[in-house]
Design a protein around this motif. Structure first.
Motif, PDB file in Angstrom:
ATOM      1  N   ALA A 167      -0.021  -9.234   2.805  1.00 48.76           N
ATOM      2  CA  ALA A 167      -1.269  -8.492   2.939  1.00 48.76           C
ATOM      3  C   ALA A 167      -1.028  -7.021   3.256  1.00 48.76           C
ATOM      4  O   ALA A 167      -0.068  -6.665   3.948  1.00 48.76           O
ATOM      5  CB  ALA A 167      -2.127  -9.120   4.035  1.00 48.76           C
ATOM      6  N   PHE A 168      -1.919  -6.196   2.761  1.00 46.37           N
ATOM      7  CA  PHE A 168      -2.053  -4.809   3.192  1.00 46.37           C
ATOM      8  C   PHE A 168      -3.512  -4.603   3.547  1.00 46.37           C
ATOM      9  O   PHE A 168      -4.407  -5.044   2.814  1.00 46.37           O
ATOM     10  CB  PHE A 168      -1.656  -3.815   2.101  1.00 46.37           C
ATOM     11  N   LEU A 169      -3.787  -3.881   4.650  1.00 47.70           N
ATOM     12  CA  LEU A 169      -5.153  -3.533   5.042  1.00 47.70           C
ATOM     13  C   LEU A 169      -5.198  -2.064   5.417  1.00 47.70           C
ATOM     14  O   LEU A 169      -4.433  -1.611   6.272  1.00 47.70           O
ATOM     15  CB  LEU A 169      -5.607  -4.391   6.230  1.00 47.70           C
ATOM     16  N   GLY A 170      -6.083  -1.317   4.791  1.00 44.59           N
ATOM     17  CA  GLY A 170      -6.236   0.101   5.110  1.00 44.59           C
ATOM     18  C   GLY A 170      -6.847   0.831   3.924  1.00 44.59           C
ATOM     19  O   GLY A 170      -6.934   0.293   2.824  1.00 44.59           O
ATOM     20  N   THR A 171      -7.275   2.052   4.160  1.00 39.84           N
ATOM     21  CA  THR A 171      -7.780   2.867   3.064  1.00 39.84           C
ATOM     22  C   THR A 171      -6.649   3.155   2.088  1.00 39.84           C
ATOM     23  O   THR A 171      -5.565   3.574   2.486  1.00 39.84           O
ATOM     24  CB  THR A 171      -8.355   4.192   3.593  1.00 39.84           C
ATOM     25  N   VAL A 172      -6.903   2.921   0.813  1.00 43.07           N
ATOM     26  CA  VAL A 172      -5.870   3.137  -0.200  1.00 43.07           C
ATOM     27  C   VAL A 172      -5.889   4.618  -0.584  1.00 43.07           C
ATOM     28  O   VAL A 172      -6.663   5.068  -1.422  1.00 43.07           O
ATOM     29  CB  VAL A 172      -6.096   2.243  -1.433  1.00 43.07           C
ATOM     30  N   GLU A 173      -5.041   5.381   0.085  1.00 41.20           N
ATOM     31  CA  GLU A 173      -4.923   6.821  -0.115  1.00 41.20           C
ATOM     32  C   GLU A 173      -3.441   7.165  -0.064  1.00 41.20           C
ATOM     33  O   GLU A 173      -2.630   6.336   0.365  1.00 41.20           O
ATOM     34  CB  GLU A 173      -5.701   7.568   0.966  1.00 41.20           C
ATOM     35  N   PRO A 174      -3.047   8.360  -0.506  1.00 43.05           N
ATOM     36  CA  PRO A 174      -1.616   8.662  -0.596  1.00 43.05           C
ATOM     37  C   PRO A 174      -0.823   8.404   0.676  1.00 43.05           C
ATOM     38  O   PRO A 174       0.311   7.924   0.622  1.00 43.05           O
ATOM     39  CB  PRO A 174      -1.606  10.141  -0.983  1.00 43.05           C
ATOM     40  N   ARG A 175      -1.412   8.698   1.836  1.00 39.33           N
ATOM     41  CA  ARG A 175      -0.677   8.536   3.089  1.00 39.33           C
ATOM     42  C   ARG A 175      -0.270   7.092   3.354  1.00 39.33           C
ATOM     43  O   ARG A 175       0.726   6.824   4.029  1.00 39.33           O
ATOM     44  CB  ARG A 175      -1.532   9.072   4.240  1.00 39.33           C
ATOM     45  N   LYS A 176      -1.037   6.147   2.823  1.00 40.98           N
ATOM     46  CA  LYS A 176      -0.746   4.737   3.092  1.00 40.98           C
ATOM     47  C   LYS A 176       0.402   4.206   2.249  1.00 40.98           C
ATOM     48  O   LYS A 176       0.902   3.109   2.508  1.00 40.98           O
ATOM     49  CB  LYS A 176      -1.998   3.878   2.867  1.00 40.98           C
ATOM     50  N   ASN A 177       0.774   4.937   1.178  1.00 41.54           N
ATOM     51  CA  ASN A 177       2.016   4.606   0.459  1.00 41.54           C
ATOM     52  C   ASN A 177       1.936   3.254  -0.250  1.00 41.54           C
ATOM     53  O   ASN A 177       2.944   2.560  -0.394  1.00 41.54           O
ATOM     54  CB  ASN A 177       3.177   4.612   1.470  1.00 41.54           C
ATOM     55  N   VAL A 178       0.751   2.888  -0.705  1.00 39.19           N
ATOM     56  CA  VAL A 178       0.562   1.563  -1.304  1.00 39.19           C
ATOM     57  C   VAL A 178       1.296   1.401  -2.638  1.00 39.19           C
ATOM     58  O   VAL A 178       1.844   0.318  -2.901  1.00 39.19           O
ATOM     59  CB  VAL A 178      -0.939   1.235  -1.446  1.00 39.19           C
ATOM     60  N   PRO A 179       1.359   2.415  -3.511  1.00 40.99           N
ATOM     61  CA  PRO A 179       2.145   2.216  -4.747  1.00 40.99           C
ATOM     62  C   PRO A 179       3.596   1.825  -4.465  1.00 40.99           C
ATOM     63  O   PRO A 179       4.172   0.997  -5.185  1.00 40.99           O
ATOM     64  CB  PRO A 179       2.046   3.582  -5.435  1.00 40.99           C
ATOM     65  N   ALA A 180       4.203   2.403  -3.435  1.00 40.24           N
ATOM     66  CA  ALA A 180       5.580   2.027  -3.086  1.00 40.24           C
ATOM     67  C   ALA A 180       5.654   0.565  -2.681  1.00 40.24           C
ATOM     68  O   ALA A 180       6.648  -0.123  -2.960  1.00 40.24           O
ATOM     69  CB  ALA A 180       6.100   2.923  -1.963  1.00 40.24           C
ATOM     70  N   LEU A 181       4.615   0.065  -2.022  1.00 38.12           N
ATOM     71  CA  LEU A 181       4.576  -1.346  -1.657  1.00 38.12           C
ATOM     72  C   LEU A 181       4.497  -2.225  -2.903  1.00 38.12           C
ATOM     73  O   LEU A 181       5.149  -3.279  -2.977  1.00 38.12           O
ATOM     74  CB  LEU A 181       3.390  -1.616  -0.733  1.00 38.12           C
ATOM     75  N   VAL A 182       3.704  -1.814  -3.896  1.00 35.19           N
ATOM     76  CA  VAL A 182       3.591  -2.599  -5.126  1.00 35.19           C
ATOM     77  C   VAL A 182       4.941  -2.648  -5.840  1.00 35.19           C
ATOM     78  O   VAL A 182       5.371  -3.709  -6.319  1.00 35.19           O
ATOM     79  CB  VAL A 182       2.508  -2.021  -6.043  1.00 35.19           C
ATOM     80  N   VAL A 183       5.632  -1.512  -5.919  1.00 38.37           N
ATOM     81  CA  VAL A 183       6.966  -1.480  -6.537  1.00 38.37           C
ATOM     82  C   VAL A 183       7.911  -2.402  -5.766  1.00 38.37           C
ATOM     83  O   VAL A 183       8.675  -3.186  -6.363  1.00 38.37           O
ATOM     84  CB  VAL A 183       7.518  -0.047  -6.582  1.00 38.37           C
ATOM     85  N   ALA A 184       7.884  -2.329  -4.447  1.00 40.29           N
ATOM     86  CA  ALA A 184       8.746  -3.176  -3.622  1.00 40.29           C
ATOM     87  C   ALA A 184       8.431  -4.650  -3.845  1.00 40.29           C
ATOM     88  O   ALA A 184       9.342  -5.496  -3.913  1.00 40.29           O
ATOM     89  CB  ALA A 184       8.569  -2.812  -2.151  1.00 40.29           C
ATOM     90  N   TYR A 185       7.164  -4.958  -3.963  1.00 40.81           N
ATOM     91  CA  TYR A 185       6.751  -6.351  -4.191  1.00 40.81           C
ATOM     92  C   TYR A 185       7.249  -6.845  -5.544  1.00 40.81           C
ATOM     93  O   TYR A 185       7.751  -7.979  -5.655  1.00 40.81           O
ATOM     94  CB  TYR A 185       5.225  -6.440  -4.099  1.00 40.81           C
ATOM     95  N   ARG A 186       7.147  -6.022  -6.587  1.00 41.90           N
ATOM     96  CA  ARG A 186       7.664  -6.432  -7.898  1.00 41.90           C
ATOM     97  C   ARG A 186       9.154  -6.755  -7.821  1.00 41.90           C
ATOM     98  O   ARG A 186       9.630  -7.746  -8.376  1.00 41.90           O
ATOM     99  CB  ARG A 186       7.435  -5.322  -8.935  1.00 41.90           C
TER     100      ARG A 186
END
Length: 393
Positions: A214-233
């Motif tokens: 899970a990830f919870l938070g506003t999806v904005e650059p500071r949250k670094n969510v694209p890096a999490l998606v790459v890591a998950y792949r």
């Protein structure tokens, strides 16, 4: 209100409880971290409160704080620009007519022209320290107003020692000039969920049938969510059958400005699955967080990191970064990685391969979360209000 203020004045400045006007008009309808911070404070603060709010929030605040005076404002201030004009032109008069001793501005800006004591909250220093995660307009506006508000405010509240230290690098206010008031956690909402609550969240969010990260938070650059998606792949690409079923990645929270998330999600292939859920009902958060195999929060920097605390309280093993305030919240009860994708992948592999480690972190997180209380936060704020109202700045 004014007559009660006069009676308290007659009792002497040391004994009277100040009337605090809370400017809640900047809080969006979909409550993110700042909105939840203010709502929890309003529900917990003692003493006479006057709440200026958007008309849509009138009923909510009347129920949340039955003894407060709630003043809904013209619906036109839903516009950010108009709200700012209202703050500068109308808020001082509202405070005067309400007999307020203190104006509490919980989101960076304060009214310029008022004789009332002013207390402002600065949530983080990223407008200075990490400007690339904000739009140009937002960065320039808040940099300027942080400097102005810091100069005019009688007190500045921040949610962590890290935020005080970081802000002191950029504005002429020493670390001792900030009042640190940690956020708390709503234990009625955020605690270990039952199996039925986990099942309900999984079913309603489309996650049933497999584990999830899970990830919870506003999806904005500071949250670094694209890096999490790459890591998950990468995690799924190297998945080992001994770890059990392949988990989905579930991303919950409002969508901020462009982050590159869609491009990374488009590259996901089976058996990997990414669910971009948007805002989820608060009533489902306990099951969503507590039911996750891991809650990953790979932020580039936080003034506090409320989702980390809430996940800990729900009994989730948490993976985050050591940036800014996050270690103040997580301590030794969470796992850490660098914010780049290879580091996140390596940390996720370690966690997913070791159920005992996840259990130990979950137990530590529950215990550590007990150190953070909205009641303690409210008491800290009240002490600040009393101090500035009595001229002890």
């Amino acid at each position: 209100m004014a007559s009660s203020r006069a009676a308290r004045d007659a009792a002497g400045p040391e004994s009277r409880t100040p009337v605090v006007l809370v400017d809640a008009t900047a809080i969006p309808a979909d409550r993110g971290g700042v909105g939840r911070y203010l709502d929890e404070l309003i529900a917990t603060l003692d003493g006479p409160l006057v709440i200026a709010c958007q008309g849509r929030d009138e009923r909510f605040y009347r129920e949340l704080a039955p003894t407060a005076t709630v003043l809904p404002q013209h619906p036109g201030i839903a516009s950010t620009a108009r709200r700012f004009v209202w703050e500068q032109v109308s808020l001082p008069g509202i405070a005067r007519r309400a007999g307020a001793d203190v104006i509490f501005s919980p989101h960076y800006t304060v009214p310029l022209l008022t004789r009332r004591a002013r207390v402002v909250t600065f949530h983080d220093a990223t407008f200075f320290s990490d400007p690339g995660v904000h739009t140009t307009l937002k960065r320039l506006f808040f940099r300027g107003w942080i400097r102005v508000s810091s100069r005019l405010a009688d007190a500045v509240v921040v949610p962590s020692e890290a935020t005080a230290s970081e802000l002191a690098r950029y504005i002429p206010r020493g670390i001792a000039g900030f009042d640190v008031a940690y956020h708390g956690v709503d234990r009625e909402r955020f605690h270990q969920p039952s199996a039925a609550e986990i099942d309900e969240a999984a079913t309603k969010l489309g996650l049933a049938g497999a584990p999830w990260i899970a990830f919870l938070g506003t999806v904005e650059p500071r949250k670094n969510v694209p890096a999490l998606v790459v890591a998950y792949r990468r995690l799924v690409a190297g998945w080992e059958t001994a770890w059990g079923p392949v988990p989905a990645l579930a991303i919950a929270g409002g969508l901020g400005w462009e982050t590159g998330l869609d491009a990374e999600v488009d590259l996901v292939e089976a058996p990997a699955t990414v669910h971009v859920l948007g805002f989820i009902d608060l009533e489902l958060m306990r099951g969503f967080l507590g039911g996750a195999s891991v809650v990953s929060y790979p932020s580039l920097g936080e003034g506090f990191g409320l989702p980390v605390l809430e996940a800990m309280a729900c009994g989730a093993p948490v993976l985050t970064t050591r940036r800014l305030a996050l270690p103040e919240v997580g301590g030794d009860a969470v796992a850490y990685s660098e914010p780049d994708s290879p580091s996140i992948t390596a940390a996720l592999r370690t966690l997913m391969a070791d159920a005992d480690l996840r259990s130990r972190l979950a137990a530590r997180g529950i215990e550590r979360s007990k150190r953070f209380s909205w009641r303690e936060s409210a008491l800290k704020h009240q002490a600040v209000f009393a101090r500035v109202a009595n001229g002890k700045v």
